[in-house]
Design an enzyme around this catalytic site. Structure first.
Site, PDB file in Angstrom:
ATOM      1  NE  ARG A 154      -3.078  -3.043   0.448  1.00  0.00           N
ATOM      2  CZ  ARG A 154      -3.541  -3.977   1.573  1.00  0.00           C
ATOM      3  NH1 ARG A 154      -2.854  -4.080   2.797  1.00  0.00           N
ATOM      4  NH2 ARG A 154      -4.831  -4.460   1.253  1.00  0.00           N
ATOM      5  CG  ASP A 183      -3.207  -6.479  -0.951  1.00  0.00           C
ATOM      6  OD1 ASP A 183      -4.303  -6.362  -1.438  1.00  0.00           O
ATOM      7  OD2 ASP A 183      -3.221  -7.143   0.485  1.00  0.00           O
ATOM      8  CG  HIS A 254      -6.428  -8.747  -0.746  1.00  0.00           C
ATOM      9  ND1 HIS A 254      -6.677  -7.553  -0.446  1.00  0.00           N
ATOM     10  CD2 HIS A 254      -7.078  -9.566   0.363  1.00  0.00           C
ATOM     11  CE1 HIS A 254      -7.416  -7.187   0.508  1.00  0.00           C
ATOM     12  NE2 HIS A 254      -7.825  -8.380   1.122  1.00  0.00           N
ATOM     13  CG  ASP A 320      -6.757 -11.593   3.345  1.00  0.00           C
ATOM     14  OD1 ASP A 320      -6.048 -12.174   2.535  1.00  0.00           O
ATOM     15  OD2 ASP A 320      -6.672 -10.541   3.885  1.00  0.00           O
ATOM     16  CD  GLU A 321     -10.262  -8.465   4.044  1.00  0.00           C
ATOM     17  OE1 GLU A 321     -10.830  -7.688   4.901  1.00  0.00           O
ATOM     18  OE2 GLU A 321      -9.167  -7.953   3.276  1.00  0.00           O
ATOM     19  CD1 TRP A 388      -7.407 -13.279   9.301  1.00  0.00           C
ATOM     20  CD2 TRP A 388      -8.137 -11.092   9.672  1.00  0.00           C
ATOM     21  NE1 TRP A 388      -8.436 -12.855   8.099  1.00  0.00           N
ATOM     22  CE2 TRP A 388      -8.588 -11.653   8.314  1.00  0.00           C
ATOM     23  CE3 TRP A 388      -8.183  -9.700   9.870  1.00  0.00           C
ATOM     24  CZ2 TRP A 388      -9.674 -10.646   7.675  1.00  0.00           C
ATOM     25  CZ3 TRP A 388      -9.516  -8.890   9.343  1.00  0.00           C
ATOM     26  CH2 TRP A 388      -9.909  -9.334   7.994  1.00  0.00           C
ATOM     27  CG  PHE A 417       1.665  -3.513  16.113  1.00  0.00           C
ATOM     28  CD1 PHE A 417       0.654  -4.155  16.792  1.00  0.00           C
ATOM     29  CD2 PHE A 417       2.755  -3.926  16.387  1.00  0.00           C
ATOM     30  CE1 PHE A 417       1.162  -4.760  18.028  1.00  0.00           C
ATOM     31  CE2 PHE A 417       3.533  -4.699  17.520  1.00  0.00           C
ATOM     32  CZ  PHE A 417       2.371  -5.115  18.079  1.00  0.00           C
ATOM     33  CD1 TRP A 471      -3.114  -5.001   8.671  1.00  0.00           C
ATOM     34  CD2 TRP A 471      -2.592  -5.791   6.722  1.00  0.00           C
ATOM     35  NE1 TRP A 471      -3.168  -6.488   8.607  1.00  0.00           N
ATOM     36  CE2 TRP A 471      -3.023  -6.929   7.312  1.00  0.00           C
ATOM     37  CE3 TRP A 471      -2.190  -5.904   5.234  1.00  0.00           C
ATOM     38  CZ2 TRP A 471      -2.933  -8.029   6.724  1.00  0.00           C
ATOM     39  CZ3 TRP A 471      -1.982  -7.228   4.585  1.00  0.00           C
ATOM     40  CH2 TRP A 471      -2.584  -8.187   5.420  1.00  0.00           C
TER      41      TRP A 471
HETATM   42  C1  ACM Z   1      -6.624  -9.148   6.810  1.00  0.00           C
HETATM   43  O1  ACM Z   1      -6.489  -8.269   7.577  1.00  0.00           O
HETATM   44  N1  ACM Z   1      -7.275  -8.851   5.886  1.00  0.00           N
HETATM   45  C2  ACM Z   1      -5.698 -10.480   6.749  1.00  0.00           C
END
Ligand code: ACM
Length: 536
Positions: A154, A183, A254, A320-321, A388, A417, A471
């Site tokens: 990011r 990502d 992602h 994820d997601e 998570w 964090f 992140w």
């Molecule tokens: C996540 O925070 N999407 C693993």
């Protein structure tokens, strides 16, 4: 290596009254306060007999990496190293006397830990010279995986800053860097077989404003990615500090940046299909399609990863997601599902997880996935689940344990964090969502219980570690990253190291203060106790 052959010389310091404030606190530590210690003003002289054994050489390397002054290849021996049997390969013991330092370790992986304990134990004697107190240490970690995840997707993160983070990790005996290398917003690793990944996938049209994520800054980014040489450089540096780097490439969601580079990898038959490197944060609809070209691509990419990360026993496949909507709208995927007897689109992700596990097993590696990987059916038993989603019920941590998986805990309730630690102007606006505690400072991290109530002894053994995730949507540069992670990372390190009943918040604060000189020396923008940044 006999003591006699090493020609032990006395190197007493003046009286040592200062006590070291070691993080994480060793299990057993006895310091002879007020006694003479070992004079460190010349460093530790290492007899060439020690440097001739593999263990001795490894010990000298670990000490040097931890910046403990050693003078190898001397005719004088002030260091002995011995390997002893112990179940925990990270177990070590240290005896410091005015005459020298005796190390005992269960395995090579304990050497960096012992070295960091020594590095943190150098204090000043009453004459103002550097000295180690006369002391005995016996120590071993509670959990073998003590990690930090960095996200250069990011916002870019330089090799230099990454190496600085590795030094901070090593200081506190963290031993896994989870490197989130791809990502929606960027592909950050050179892959020889697919050059467009970085030609196209490493830059984007604009970046959301830090002050308002809903709005773009209108400025195209420069390409940013790590060359394979840079990857090797980071991996080698991490290894020298006792840290294994675990790469992550996200599958099947992602993945916008990769799909923008190679549109045939995605669900190209859905109406309005126009993949591009994402310019917004959040979850995007683009996912890989379960096609042959996609599996050929993933096979090649992960083969290069395995070569670049030879010591990574685990490879992280994301997971994820991953939205289902394109799969539901894609005629190709609908037909694929029928052919495979799939009743819902979640089974497509399940299919991907199995393919990735097979593919990586062929390289002798195990997969790690975010906890969504267990949502759509059983996955291979050796898959590691990275917990998570703290808010999901029933708990994905307990579900993973019940299914017999090893689990790494990185719940967003405690170990994200990127979330703010307070309400100061220096705190990012990125706050924990919904039901989570609003401000997560080091005290919140320190209160985490890594062993849930009511689990069996067998399940306890599957709790292999803890990890902080940082992140970078709201973290645009190195100083911000340091402000978000230090000293919270110290708290995480101790929670992963010390049995809960031995932790004491107030006493721990004293040891955080003891780190300040090192933070200053390393020019770290740590968060002071009053919340202010050390290097504004
Ligand atoms: C996540 O925070 N999407 C693993």
């Amino acid at each position: 290596m006999g003591m006699m052959a090493c020609g032990i010389h006395a190197a007493p310091s003046a009286e040592v009254r200062e006590l070291p404030g070691i993080i994480p606190r060793p299990l057993q530590l006895q310091v002879s306060a007020g006694a003479v210690g070992f004079d460190m003003s010349r460093g530790i002289r290492v007899h060439y007999n020690v440097s001739r054994s593999e263990l001795g050489r490894a010990a000298v390397r670990a000490l040097m990496a931890a910046e403990v002054d050693v003078l190898p290849e001397e005719n004088v021996g002030e260091l002995t190293v011995e390997q002893v049997a112990h179940d925990n390969k990270e177990w070590y013991a240290i005896e410091v006397s005015p005459q020298g330092i005796a190390l005992r370790v269960a395995g090579l992986q304990a050497l960096p830990c012992a070295a960091q304990t020594l590095a943190q134990s150098v204090v000043k004697d009453v004459a103002g010279k550097p000295a180690l107190p006369t002391m005995q240490v016996e120590d071993a970690p509670l959990l073998p995986w003590r990690g930090l995840m960095l996200d250069p997707c990011r916002h870019p993160l330089s090799v230099e800053q990454t190496c600085k983070m590795l030094r901070i990790m090593a200081r506190y005996k963290l031993n896994r860097l989870h490197w989130h290398l791809a990502d929606d917003q960027g592909w950050r690793i050179e892959i020889k077989a697919y050059p467009r990944l970085t030609e196209v996938g490493s830059h984007r049209a604009e970046t959301p404003l830090l002050a308002n994520h809903e709005q773009g800054d209108g400025i195209p980014t420069e390409p940013f990615y790590y060359t394979q040489d840079e990857i090797r450089q980071v991996v080698a540096y991490a290894n020298s500090l006792g840290i294994t780097v675990i790469p992550e490439i996200e599958v099947p969601g992602h993945s916008c940046a990769a799909i923008a580079a190679y549109p045939e990898l995605g669900n190209s038959d859905v109406p309005g299909y126009a993949p591009r490197v994402a310019t917004t944060w959040g979850v995007l609809p683009y996912t890989y399609a379960p096609k042959e070209v996609t599996m050929k691509f993933l096979t090649a990419v992960f083969a290069e990863l395995c070569e670049l990360f030879p010591k990574a026993e685990f490879i992280h496949i994301g997971g994820d997601e991953a939205p289902r909507e394109q799969w539901q709208r894609s005629p190709f995927v609908q037909k694929f599902m029928q052919q495979h007897g799939m009743r819902h689109a979640g089974q497509v992700q399940h299919w991907f997880t199995h393919r990735m596990a097979e593919l990586l097993a062929a390289h002798g590696r195990r997969i790690i996935g975010w906890d969504e990987i267990i949502d759509d059916g059983a996955v291979p038993g050796d898959a590691v689940v990275m917990y998570w989603r703290s808010w999901v019920r029933p708990s994905s941590l307990l579900r993973a344990l019940q299914a017999g998986h090893d689990v790494i805990q990185s719940p967003d309730s405690h170990f994200y964090f990127n979330f703010s630690q307070g309400k100061l102007p220096s705190d990012p606006k990125y706050r924990p969502h919904g039901s989570l505690t609003a401000e997560q400072d080091w005290r919140h991290v320190y209160a985490y219980n890594p062993v849930p109530e009511g689990i069996s002894e067998e399940q306890r053994r599957h709790l292999i570690g803890l990890q902080a995730n940082c992140w970078s949507e709201s973290i645009a540069d190195g100083p911000k990253l340091e402000y978000q992670t230090v000293p919270r990372l110290c708290a995480l390190a101790e929670v992963a190291w010390l049995p809960a009943h031995m932790r004491q918040e107030k006493e721990f604060l004293g040891r955080i203060y003891a780190q300040y000189p090192w933070f200053e020396k390393e020019k770290i923008n740590y968060r002071r106790e009053d919340g202010s940044p050390a290097r504004p």
